[in-house]
Design a protein around this motif. Sequence first.
Motif, mmCIF file in Angstrom:
data_model
loop_
_atom_site.group_PDB
_atom_site.id
_atom_site.type_symbol
_atom_site.label_atom_id
_atom_site.label_comp_id
_atom_site.label_asym_id
_atom_site.label_seq_id
_atom_site.Cartn_x
_atom_site.Cartn_y
_atom_site.Cartn_z
ATOM 1 N N ARG A 91 82.199 60.624 46.539
ATOM 2 C CA ARG A 91 80.525 60.567 46.141
ATOM 3 C C ARG A 91 79.813 61.096 47.405
ATOM 4 O O ARG A 91 78.946 61.888 47.365
ATOM 5 C CB ARG A 91 80.094 59.300 45.735
ATOM 6 C CG ARG A 91 80.307 58.852 44.280
ATOM 7 C CD ARG A 91 79.801 57.707 43.692
ATOM 8 N NE ARG A 91 80.109 57.457 42.478
ATOM 9 C CZ ARG A 91 80.719 56.380 41.927
ATOM 10 N NH1 ARG A 91 80.933 55.287 42.714
ATOM 11 N NH2 ARG A 91 80.723 56.204 40.761
ATOM 12 N N THR A 92 80.406 60.663 48.722
ATOM 13 C CA THR A 92 79.503 61.143 49.888
ATOM 14 C C THR A 92 79.486 62.774 49.682
ATOM 15 O O THR A 92 78.668 63.320 50.310
ATOM 16 C CB THR A 92 80.219 60.545 50.850
ATOM 17 O OG1 THR A 92 79.995 58.727 50.891
ATOM 18 C CG2 THR A 92 79.703 61.082 52.436
ATOM 19 N N THR A 95 77.368 64.404 47.205
ATOM 20 C CA THR A 95 75.722 64.196 47.332
ATOM 21 C C THR A 95 75.316 65.179 48.380
ATOM 22 O O THR A 95 75.598 64.990 49.945
ATOM 23 C CB THR A 95 75.551 62.617 47.784
ATOM 24 O OG1 THR A 95 76.031 62.000 46.553
ATOM 25 C CG2 THR A 95 74.168 62.547 47.596
ATOM 26 N N SER A 98 74.150 63.943 52.203
ATOM 27 C CA SER A 98 74.559 62.774 52.786
ATOM 28 C C SER A 98 75.099 62.760 54.046
ATOM 29 O O SER A 98 75.812 63.849 54.351
ATOM 30 C CB SER A 98 75.634 62.347 51.730
ATOM 31 O OG SER A 98 76.662 62.966 51.515
ATOM 32 N N ARG A 100 77.750 63.124 56.571
ATOM 33 C CA ARG A 100 79.584 63.180 56.430
ATOM 34 C C ARG A 100 79.831 63.377 58.032
ATOM 35 O O ARG A 100 79.284 63.261 58.975
ATOM 36 C CB ARG A 100 79.694 64.610 55.959
ATOM 37 C CG ARG A 100 79.012 64.532 54.516
ATOM 38 C CD ARG A 100 79.174 65.950 53.834
ATOM 39 N NE ARG A 100 78.702 66.033 52.492
ATOM 40 C CZ ARG A 100 78.356 66.943 51.748
ATOM 41 N NH1 ARG A 100 78.712 68.180 52.102
ATOM 42 N NH2 ARG A 100 77.851 66.908 50.693
#
Length: 174
Positions: A91-92, A95, A98, A100
């Motif tokens: 999910r990170t 998105t 987001s 990382r």
Amino acid sequence: MTVTPTFLSVSGADSALFRDAFRSHPAGVAVVTAASPEGPVGLTASSVASVAVDPPSLALSVSGGRSAVHIAEADTVLVHLADAGQVGLVRTFATPGSPRFTDAMDWEELPTGEPWLRAAPWALRCAITHRVPVGGSVLLAATVLEVLAQGHHGAPLVYHDRAFHALGAHSRVD
């Protein structure tokens, strides 16, 4: 007896019907990472497929923003095959915007430069051999150079109907 299929006529502009068809077709989930001049980049992909075993090869499609551009331009990438235990990681990377490759994320740079997400049960270090523009995407063909195996894996993770799902014994149909 020959069965004649029924075909729906779809114009090239009707991408909604195309998307609806693939919503009902589950796909495995991977996180693809690469080194770039701006630092490590990565994205979630459900378009990864094995192509050949001799030599080990795969194909994947990338589209979108900065990470996709850098991955499409990279000489090598790391394809992390995710299981249900990595849904947060997946999910990170799915998105936009987001954070990382933070200190809290379990990753390291390999001696060859690619960012390795240690939580993934399998990571395939690949050399990109072909880049084919297709619509707004780039189809990448790659030869697997190295397989990094963690020795542990959980339930398979698939993307289906715009959601992540874990496969287990209950999902077996034979």
